[in-house]
Scaffold this motif. Structure first.
Motif, short mmCIF file in Angstrom:
data_model
loop_
_atom_site.label_atom_id
_atom_site.label_comp_id
_atom_site.label_asym_id
_atom_site.label_seq_id
_atom_site.Cartn_x
_atom_site.Cartn_y
_atom_site.Cartn_z
N PRO A 25 -12.84 8.95 9.62
CA PRO A 25 -13.57 9.35 8.41
C PRO A 25 -12.97 10.62 7.82
O PRO A 25 -12.54 11.51 8.56
CB PRO A 25 -14.99 9.58 8.93
N ALA A 26 -12.94 10.66 6.50
CA ALA A 26 -12.35 11.83 5.83
C ALA A 26 -13.30 13.02 5.85
O ALA A 26 -12.94 14.11 5.43
CB ALA A 26 -12.01 11.44 4.39
N GLY A 27 -14.53 12.80 6.31
CA GLY A 27 -15.47 13.94 6.42
C GLY A 27 -15.94 14.45 5.06
O GLY A 27 -16.27 15.61 4.91
N ARG A 28 -15.99 13.53 4.10
CA ARG A 28 -16.44 13.92 2.76
C ARG A 28 -17.96 13.98 2.69
O ARG A 28 -18.66 13.44 3.54
CB ARG A 28 -15.92 12.90 1.74
N THR A 29 -18.48 14.64 1.66
CA THR A 29 -19.94 14.67 1.47
C THR A 29 -20.32 13.96 0.17
O THR A 29 -21.46 13.96 -0.23
CB THR A 29 -20.42 16.14 1.37
N ASP A 30 -19.31 13.35 -0.45
CA ASP A 30 -19.60 12.65 -1.71
C ASP A 30 -19.34 11.16 -1.57
O ASP A 30 -19.07 10.46 -2.55
CB ASP A 30 -18.71 13.21 -2.84
N ASP A 31 -19.40 10.65 -0.33
CA ASP A 31 -19.09 9.22 -0.14
C ASP A 31 -20.23 8.46 0.51
O ASP A 31 -20.03 7.57 1.34
CB ASP A 31 -17.79 9.07 0.66
N PHE A 32 -21.47 8.85 0.16
CA PHE A 32 -22.62 8.05 0.57
C PHE A 32 -22.74 6.84 -0.35
O PHE A 32 -22.18 6.82 -1.46
CB PHE A 32 -23.90 8.90 0.48
N ALA A 33 -23.46 5.84 0.09
CA ALA A 33 -23.64 4.64 -0.75
C ALA A 33 -24.94 3.95 -0.37
O ALA A 33 -25.51 4.23 0.69
CB ALA A 33 -22.47 3.67 -0.57
N THR A 34 -25.39 3.08 -1.24
CA THR A 34 -26.53 2.24 -0.94
C THR A 34 -26.10 1.20 0.07
O THR A 34 -25.08 0.52 -0.13
CB THR A 34 -27.04 1.55 -2.23
N ALA A 35 -26.83 1.11 1.18
CA ALA A 35 -26.52 0.12 2.22
C ALA A 35 -27.42 -1.09 2.01
O ALA A 35 -28.65 -1.00 2.18
CB ALA A 35 -26.73 0.71 3.60
N MET A 36 -26.80 -2.18 1.63
CA MET A 36 -27.54 -3.43 1.46
C MET A 36 -27.79 -4.07 2.83
O MET A 36 -27.10 -3.76 3.80
CB MET A 36 -26.71 -4.39 0.61
N ALA B 274 0.82 -1.22 0.00
CA ALA B 274 0.00 0.00 0.00
C ALA B 274 0.84 1.26 0.00
O ALA B 274 2.00 1.25 0.42
CB ALA B 274 -0.89 0.00 1.25
N ASP B 275 0.23 2.34 -0.48
CA ASP B 275 0.84 3.67 -0.29
C ASP B 275 -0.13 4.59 0.44
O ASP B 275 0.07 5.80 0.51
CB ASP B 275 1.30 4.28 -1.62
N SER B 276 -1.23 4.02 0.96
CA SER B 276 -2.16 4.71 1.87
C SER B 276 -3.04 3.63 2.49
O SER B 276 -2.83 2.44 2.26
CB SER B 276 -3.02 5.74 1.13
N LYS B 277 -4.05 4.02 3.27
CA LYS B 277 -4.90 3.02 3.90
C LYS B 277 -5.52 2.08 2.88
O LYS B 277 -5.65 0.89 3.11
CB LYS B 277 -6.02 3.71 4.69
N HIS C 154 -21.32 -5.01 2.27
CA HIS C 154 -22.71 -4.52 2.23
C HIS C 154 -22.87 -3.28 1.36
O HIS C 154 -23.95 -2.69 1.30
CB HIS C 154 -23.20 -4.20 3.65
N GLY C 155 -21.73 -2.84 0.73
CA GLY C 155 -21.76 -1.62 -0.07
C GLY C 155 -20.43 -0.89 0.07
O GLY C 155 -19.52 -1.37 0.75
N VAL C 156 -20.32 0.27 -0.60
CA VAL C 156 -19.03 0.96 -0.64
C VAL C 156 -18.87 1.84 0.60
O VAL C 156 -19.66 2.75 0.84
CB VAL C 156 -18.92 1.83 -1.91
N ARG C 157 -17.86 1.54 1.40
CA ARG C 157 -17.63 2.21 2.69
C ARG C 157 -17.30 3.68 2.48
O ARG C 157 -16.78 4.07 1.43
CB ARG C 157 -16.47 1.50 3.38
N GLN C 158 -17.52 4.47 3.51
CA GLN C 158 -17.17 5.90 3.43
C GLN C 158 -15.65 6.06 3.31
O GLN C 158 -14.89 5.17 3.67
CB GLN C 158 -17.68 6.64 4.66
N GLU C 159 -15.21 7.20 2.80
CA GLU C 159 -13.78 7.47 2.67
C GLU C 159 -13.16 7.69 4.05
O GLU C 159 -13.76 8.35 4.91
CB GLU C 159 -13.55 8.70 1.80
N VAL C 160 -11.99 7.09 4.25
CA VAL C 160 -11.24 7.33 5.48
C VAL C 160 -9.86 7.86 5.10
O VAL C 160 -9.53 7.99 3.93
CB VAL C 160 -11.07 6.04 6.33
N GLY C 161 -9.10 8.17 6.07
CA GLY C 161 -7.68 8.43 5.82
C GLY C 161 -7.39 9.74 5.14
O GLY C 161 -8.09 10.71 5.36
N PRO C 162 -6.33 9.70 4.31
CA PRO C 162 -5.69 8.56 3.67
C PRO C 162 -4.77 7.74 4.58
O PRO C 162 -4.50 6.58 4.26
CB PRO C 162 -4.86 9.16 2.53
#
Ligand code: GLC
Length: 679
Positions: free
Chosen positions: A64-75, A27-30, A51-59
């Protein structure tokens, strides 16, 4: 683009420097590996989870990276998907998560998790596919085929025997070879050989003394040798412990080590070992080939489709999985479905009626676009017709007044829907810890007893991802519905089931014991292990294999699940290639039924479980409709693993084929003689 993959792999390999090759195997980040712009290789993104695409962390942190564009469908959670017993639906779910991974720019999705439920207490049972290797295999294959159809690599995890969270980073697992082959490996084998999974994740624990993320026997002998796996093995995060072992024992990509990235075990130390001739360049080249093969196979080097997020299709799939997963455990005198035209007031009680779960569970948690809680779903479905009240009843700080208020609410209503169960708090259904017992927490048993005493028309809904004890109140409650963690559409799915818009068709993917001590690993005192080693003394007898072979009555059996209608089975006909039988819907509701096929070996040469699931078919029938069902039989239906011959063998002899609506609700059976295969 037109060149065959292998030619492109060799071409790129020939142009990579030593430093660039090593950069691709750690790796070169998380969650990324380094880009190599000179050769058009972009940064590669891995992402949780099943269960779906996890929120952004790190790097470089888990925060949590505190982004607002990392929501996903939760199965719904993994065990809910297994409870649908619907591989086609698993494929649809995989495709949805694959589309969202494309939209979020992810190349490798870290799921499905397929570890077998060996103990009801494992904190990650909710993420996995239950106790049976055949069911887990079918669901995993469907899921992976769907996800990889979108050009996103799946990652079947965690190889192998990661069946408890207690001491997960260090525990050494010991088991006999048949148990490994017949119980703990099949879902991984199917993922590789039937679904062509691109990546496999090594587990944290040790297996027979060696860490799983660099385990010579599991990764070199079995995965890459016997199964001819051509993809890459990625470590679990911080699961790598030694450069030489990581180099020579099957690891191809190191992630999450608690060191500066170039100091990873497959970083500078590995590079220097190759440069110094301690480790052959061919060892590095094989790892790089596998990484390049997955990159090229998933379009990393070309433009990828844009994917999509939170579409109506994604929402509909999430709801359908939740609906087909829910298991009607008990339903006396038609207590369910509820008829809103005949109810004036409905009291909803319980913290899980409003609690959100999609974000919980640790690595499998999702920052969901929304999450419909049970109360919201019920209000939306019945609110205008019925006076719905709510009382929390219990919580992590259950006080007596909360219980009294709930009891009053129950008394005042026509019907009560209690929504309880577990959650993703520590020592509940969560990664990193195991449960301490099988009881409902927060005095729920006491509360349910008080509520049903105040109002006998009390429906119990359990939100949970693993078995719970119900002995304190089950006899007095007319209906129990297991709703699992239903994902972002869970509350809508629950309301539709409760009010009969949808007929429940889920079946248990795990046994619900009456008490923990009845469960094999606990009955044999073989959990959680001593002095850093856990021995799987129960061997093959996991789940129903134990309860049926030892003749122990479970609370609810593997494969159990009721319906608002009734299905009748008839006309079983066995042939060398298939079991055929009729199923007819003799009730008033349209509904789904999972016809299950188990095999019993009358005179096994080696000890075998009383019966083993070897086939199933989910069918949907309208009232009065009949369908002729055919479940294939092949050598695998009768085979067991012979450790001496190191091979699966199907030996001629007398068998019984059992067909039914659950492992203990057998409707048809007949003898079957397996003859020596014609040479
Ligand atoms: C976690 C989990 C694994 C997950 C990985 C990355 O510890 O064991 O399932 O994919 O690390 O978050």
């Amino acid at each position: 683009m037109t060149q065959p993959i292998e030619a492109r792999v060799e071409d790129l390999l020939s142009r990579l420097s030593l430093e660039e090759k090593v950069a691709l195997v750690h790796a070169d980040s998380k969650f990324t590996t380094a880009a190599i712009p000179r050769l058009g290789i972009p940064k590669r993104w891995l992402s949780d989870g099943p269960h779906g695409v996890r929120q952004e962390v790190g790097p470089d942190t888990w925060k949590p990276a505190g982004r607002t564009d990392d929501f996903a469908t939760a199965m719904p959670c993994g065990i809910a998907l297994a409870a649908t017993w619907n591989p086609d639906l698993a494929q649809a779910e995989g495709a949805v998560i694959g589309e969202e991974a494309l939209a979020r720019g992810k190349h490798i999705m870290l799921g499905p998790g397929v570890n077998i439920m060996r103990t009801p207490l494992c904190g990650r049972n909710f993420e996995y596919f239950g106790e049976d290797p055949f069911l887990a295999s079918r669901i995993a294959v469907g899921y992976i085929r769907g996800q990889q159809s979108q050009g996103v690599a799946s990652c079947v995890k965690h190889l192998a025997a990661n069946n408890q969270e207690l001491e997960r980073m260090t525990i050494n697992v010991e088991m006999d070879e048949r148990t490994l082959r017949e119980i703990y490996l099949p879902a991984f084998k199917a993922a590789v050989e039937e679904a062509g999974v691109y990546t496999v994740m090594g587990a944290y624990n040790r297996f027979r003394g060696q860490f799983c993320s660099h385990n010579d026997y599991l990764l070199n002998n079995i995965l890459k040798g016997e199964w001819n796996f051509q993809g890459l093995v990625v470590s679990d995060w911080a699961a790598v412990h030694d450069t030489r072992e990581a180099s020579l024992c099957g690891l191809d990509l190191e992630m999450g080590t608690d060191k500066p990235y170039d100091e990873f075990f497959l970083g500078r130390p590995f590079r220097e070992a190759v440069q110094g001739g301690d480790i052959a360049l061919s060892v590095l080249d094989d790892k790089v080939r596998r990484n390049l093969r997955v990159m090229i196979g998933t379009g990393l080097l070309e433009g990828r489709p844009p994917g999509s997020l939170n579409t109506k299709k994604h929402q509909a799939t999430a709801r359908r999985v939740a609906e087909e997963a829910m298991v009607l455990l008990k339903n006396d005198d038609g207590a369910l479905p509820l008829d809103p035209s005949r109810i004036k007031s409905l009291a909803v009680i319980g913290e899980n009626a409003t609690r959100l779960h999609a974000h919980g569970g640790d690595s499998s948690g999702i920052k969901a676009f929304y999450e419909i809680a049970p109360l919201e779903g019920i209000l939306q479905r019945a609110g205008s017709q019925v006076n719905v009240t709510y009382s929390v009843g219990y919580g992590s700080d259950t006080g007596n007044d909360a219980i009294e208020r709930a009891v009053q609410a129950a008394k005042a209503a026509d019907v009560v829907v209690f929504v309880g169960g577990l959650n993703h708090d520590s020592n509940s259904d969560v990664e990193g810890s195991d449960r301490l017992d099988m009881k409902l927490p927060y005095r729920q048993d006491e509360l349910i007893q008080r509520i049903v005493e105040a109002n006998p028309r009390t429906i119990v809904v359990l939100i949970a991802g693993s078995p719970v004890e119900m002995g304190a109140w089950l006899e007095r409650v007319p209906a129990v519905l297991l709703a699992w963690y239903g994902g972002m559409e869970g509350g809508n799915a629950l309301a539709r089931i409760l009010f009969g818009d949808v007929n429940p068709s889920g079946k248990l993917p795990c046994t619900f014991p009456k008490r923990l001590a009845d469960s094999p690993a606990h009955s044999l005192n073989a959990y959680p292990g001593t002095n850093g080693t856990v021995r799987y003394e129960e061997g093959l007898l996991v789940g129903y294999r134990w309860f049926d072979t030892k003749n122990i009555e479970p609370l609810f059996s593997f494969g159990h699940g009721l319906s608002y209608t009734r299905f009748e089975y008839s006309n079983l006909r066995l042939s060398p290639g298939a079991a055929e039988f009729d199923v007819v819907n003799v009730g008033e509701h349209e509904g789904g039924e999972v016809a299950q096929l188990y095999v019993h070996d009358a005179h096994p040469r080696l000890a075998r479980p009383d019966k083993e699931l070897k086939g199933f078919r989910k069918i949907f029938l309208k009232p009065g409709e009949k369908q002729r069902v055919s479940i294939p039989l092949d050598q695998g239906s009768f085979a067991f693993y012979d450790s001496d011959r190191r091979a699966w063998v199907a030996e001629p002899g007398e068998f019984t084929i059992l067909v039914g609506s659950s492992s203990r609700d057998i409707r048809l059976q007949d003898k079957f003689t397996l003859r020596r295969p014609s040479s």
